[in-house]
Design an enzyme around this catalytic site. Structure first.
Site, PDB file in Angstrom:
ATOM      1  N   LYS A   1       0.819  -1.196   0.000  1.00  0.00           N
ATOM      2  CA  LYS A   1       0.000   0.000   0.000  1.00  0.00           C
ATOM      3  C   LYS A   1       0.863   1.261   0.000  1.00  0.00           C
ATOM      4  O   LYS A   1       1.858   1.351   0.726  1.00  0.00           O
ATOM      5  CB  LYS A   1      -0.921   0.011   1.220  1.00  0.00           C
ATOM      6  CG  LYS A   1      -1.952  -1.098   1.203  1.00  0.00           C
ATOM      7  CD  LYS A   1      -2.874  -0.976   0.005  1.00  0.00           C
ATOM      8  CE  LYS A   1      -3.905  -2.086  -0.001  1.00  0.00           C
ATOM      9  NZ  LYS A   1      -4.791  -1.995  -1.171  1.00  0.00           N
TER      10      LYS A   1
ATOM     11  N   ASP B   1       0.065  -0.113  -4.675  1.00  0.00           N
ATOM     12  CA  ASP B   1      -1.354   0.231  -4.817  1.00  0.00           C
ATOM     13  C   ASP B   1      -1.630   1.500  -4.032  1.00  0.00           C
ATOM     14  O   ASP B   1      -1.572   1.509  -2.805  1.00  0.00           O
ATOM     15  CB  ASP B   1      -2.204  -0.931  -4.292  1.00  0.00           C
ATOM     16  CG  ASP B   1      -3.702  -0.683  -4.420  1.00  0.00           C
ATOM     17  OD1 ASP B   1      -4.090   0.362  -4.969  1.00  0.00           O
ATOM     18  OD2 ASP B   1      -4.474  -1.557  -3.975  1.00  0.00           O
TER      19      ASP B   1
ATOM     20  N   GLU C   1      -0.914   0.431  -9.121  1.00  0.00           N
ATOM     21  CA  GLU C   1      -2.364   0.279  -9.149  1.00  0.00           C
ATOM     22  C   GLU C   1      -3.097   1.509  -8.620  1.00  0.00           C
ATOM     23  O   GLU C   1      -2.685   2.109  -7.639  1.00  0.00           O
ATOM     24  CB  GLU C   1      -2.755  -0.942  -8.307  1.00  0.00           C
ATOM     25  CG  GLU C   1      -4.239  -1.220  -8.235  1.00  0.00           C
ATOM     26  CD  GLU C   1      -4.552  -2.478  -7.447  1.00  0.00           C
ATOM     27  OE1 GLU C   1      -5.683  -2.594  -6.943  1.00  0.00           O
ATOM     28  OE2 GLU C   1      -3.667  -3.362  -7.327  1.00  0.00           O
TER      29      GLU C   1
ATOM     30  N   GLU D   1     -10.719  -1.757 -10.345  1.00  0.00           N
ATOM     31  CA  GLU D   1     -11.523  -2.349  -9.278  1.00  0.00           C
ATOM     32  C   GLU D   1     -12.716  -1.469  -8.917  1.00  0.00           C
ATOM     33  O   GLU D   1     -13.686  -1.957  -8.325  1.00  0.00           O
ATOM     34  CB  GLU D   1     -10.678  -2.600  -8.028  1.00  0.00           C
ATOM     35  CG  GLU D   1     -10.306  -1.362  -7.255  1.00  0.00           C
ATOM     36  CD  GLU D   1      -9.619  -1.675  -5.928  1.00  0.00           C
ATOM     37  OE1 GLU D   1     -10.271  -1.588  -4.886  1.00  0.00           O
ATOM     38  OE2 GLU D   1      -8.433  -2.004  -5.955  1.00  0.00           O
TER      39      GLU D   1
ATOM     40  N   ASP E   1     -13.293  -6.594 -10.542  1.00  0.00           N
ATOM     41  CA  ASP E   1     -13.575  -7.474  -9.408  1.00  0.00           C
ATOM     42  C   ASP E   1     -14.913  -8.144  -9.669  1.00  0.00           C
ATOM     43  O   ASP E   1     -15.943  -7.475  -9.787  1.00  0.00           O
ATOM     44  CB  ASP E   1     -13.629  -6.653  -8.110  1.00  0.00           C
ATOM     45  CG  ASP E   1     -13.704  -7.529  -6.872  1.00  0.00           C
ATOM     46  OD1 ASP E   1     -14.532  -8.467  -6.855  1.00  0.00           O
ATOM     47  OD2 ASP E   1     -12.945  -7.288  -5.922  1.00  0.00           O
TER      48      ASP E   1
ATOM     49  N   HIS F   1      -9.143  -8.209  -9.547  1.00  0.00           N
ATOM     50  CA  HIS F   1      -9.036  -7.819  -8.151  1.00  0.00           C
ATOM     51  C   HIS F   1      -9.793  -8.848  -7.319  1.00  0.00           C
ATOM     52  O   HIS F   1     -10.894  -9.265  -7.672  1.00  0.00           O
ATOM     53  CB  HIS F   1      -9.649  -6.426  -7.982  1.00  0.00           C
ATOM     54  CG  HIS F   1      -9.665  -5.902  -6.585  1.00  0.00           C
ATOM     55  ND1 HIS F   1     -10.772  -5.998  -5.759  1.00  0.00           N
ATOM     56  CD2 HIS F   1      -8.716  -5.260  -5.870  1.00  0.00           C
ATOM     57  CE1 HIS F   1     -10.499  -5.430  -4.598  1.00  0.00           C
ATOM     58  NE2 HIS F   1      -9.267  -4.971  -4.638  1.00  0.00           N
TER      59      HIS F   1
ATOM     60  N   GLU G   1      -4.801 -12.548  -6.457  1.00  0.00           N
ATOM     61  CA  GLU G   1      -4.603 -11.659  -5.316  1.00  0.00           C
ATOM     62  C   GLU G   1      -5.077 -12.336  -4.034  1.00  0.00           C
ATOM     63  O   GLU G   1      -6.151 -12.937  -3.989  1.00  0.00           O
ATOM     64  CB  GLU G   1      -5.361 -10.342  -5.518  1.00  0.00           C
ATOM     65  CG  GLU G   1      -5.180  -9.369  -4.371  1.00  0.00           C
ATOM     66  CD  GLU G   1      -5.763  -7.998  -4.634  1.00  0.00           C
ATOM     67  OE1 GLU G   1      -5.429  -7.066  -3.882  1.00  0.00           O
ATOM     68  OE2 GLU G   1      -6.550  -7.859  -5.590  1.00  0.00           O
TER      69      GLU G   1
END
Length: 371
Positions: free
Chosen positions: A165, A193, A219, A245, A268, A295, A328
């Site tokens: 993250k 991300d 991302e 996503e 997703d 995702h 993931e």
């Protein structure tokens, strides 16, 4: 066969340790699980992404009555009926996530009725195993304070694909990336991300300042509505740009795909419309030379659905050296991921071979965490 009940179950877990992304902290995990019951006693399960209570309300009041007495094998027609009905609440966000959970449960029912795993119904070919990438290095909480210790833990577990993250603090994020890269070593693929936490200018600076880390992909660098920012960023940096996503249905993805705003698409299935809709989106992306890496962020139901889905994704450009998709696997606390079913979850996973999604749901977990 007829549908006799569509039951949404909201489960909530108060976390002992919070964790954060670029824009918010999580103090609890909640999910809306969808159970479809037929007159032949077959039960199918699905899951909705996003606000669980909102999905439950829509399923209870709108979609469950719409599906009552319907034939689950007519899942495409049922999807169209739900989508048309959702126009009153918007064809994005919670309404589409609610439809997604119902659609996945329909696939589970059909697979069980036919005695076939979902990946066979999708026409996919299951490999011996799929590797997972660890979605890790969240902000905050005692268990994430030591980046080097977290990196060692992931390596010890066998992960060789990792996503971290970023997006909360530009300069601190750049330092974090270099620390994690050094701790993981050069043999591990590392992605970042931002959860739409940067401006385009900040994202560009981040990409350039972390170029030495050889990121796998970057991302959601900016807010999903800023497709011009996506395109500007993609044209000015070397790292592959990923996103999707926060998009819903093939119509919602069209501009992102047709203008080549990303290098890697991340729909997703529990949010964008379900398994079939994700494959339609992936097919559209393949026309424009964009591979799809879905995702996956939820309970064991979501992970199982993601494994089946990955077997049928289109190959954009065939190549002898092209690897299979990587699944993931969220590393943040979530009891519904590890205890809700008998699915074996870890850095290497196999596609369930039982009928439907191929997993057994532990109803005691649902009752223990029922909202």
């Amino acid at each position: 066969m007829k549908i006799v009940a569509v039951k949404p179950h909201v489960v909530t877990e108060k976390l002992k340790t919070t964790f954060g992304m670029s824009q918010w902290q999580w103090e609890s995990r909640a999910s809306c699980l969808v159970e479809i019951v037929t007159d032949e006693g077959i039960v199918g399960w699905g899951e909705c992404f996003g606000p669980a209570q909102g999905a439950r309300a829509l399923i209870d009041s709108v979609f469950a009555p719409l599906l009552a007495g319907a034939d689950p094998f007519e899942h495409v027609a049922l999807w169209e009926s739900m989508y048309n009905r959702s126009r009153e609440w918007g064809r994005a966000g919670v309404p589409i996530a609610a439809i997604s959970g119902v659609e996945i449960a329909l696939w589970d029912v059909i697979g069980k009725a036919l005695g076939q795993p979902v990946h066979r119904l999708l026409g996919g070919r299951a490999p011996d195993a799929f590797h997972a990438y660890a979605s890790a290095f969240y902000y905050g909480g005692d268990w994430q304070d030591d980046l080097e210790a977290e990196a060692r833990s992931l390596l010890d577990q066998g992960y060789r694909h990792v996503k971290m993250k970023v997006g909360a603090d530009l300069r601190a994020d750049i330092e974090r990336v270099h620390r994690v890269r050094a701790a993981l070593g050069p043999g591990v693929l590392l992605a970042a991300d931002a959860n739409r936490g940067y401006t385009t200018a900040e994202a560009r600076l981040f990409a350039r300042e972390t170029e030495a880390a050889s990121l796998w992909f970057f991302e959601e660098p900016v807010i999903p509505e800023d497709l011009a920012g996506y395109r500007e960023l993609r044209a000015s940096v070397a790292v592959p740009i990923a996103g999707g996503e926060s998009m819903f249905t093939r119509w919602g993805f069209a501009e992102m795909v047709e203008t080549r705003a990303v290098d890697l698409l991340q729909p997703d299935a529990t949010a964008c419309g379900g398994l079939r809709e994700t494959l339609l989106v992936a097919g559209l992306a393949s026309v424009h030379g964009i591979p799809t890496l879905p995702h996956v962020w939820g309970s064991a139901i979501t992970v199982a659905a993601g494994l089946h889905l990955a077997t049928a994704l289109p190959v954009v450009t065939p190549s002898l050296g092209r690897a299979a998709p990587v699944i993931e696997l969220d590393q943040a606390p979530n009891s519904f991921r590890g205890t809700l079913s008998d699915l074996a979850i870890g850095p290497v996973m196999t596609v369930p071979q039982g009928p439907g999604l191929g997993i057994e749901i532990d109803r005691t977990v649902i009752e223990a965490y029922r909202a």
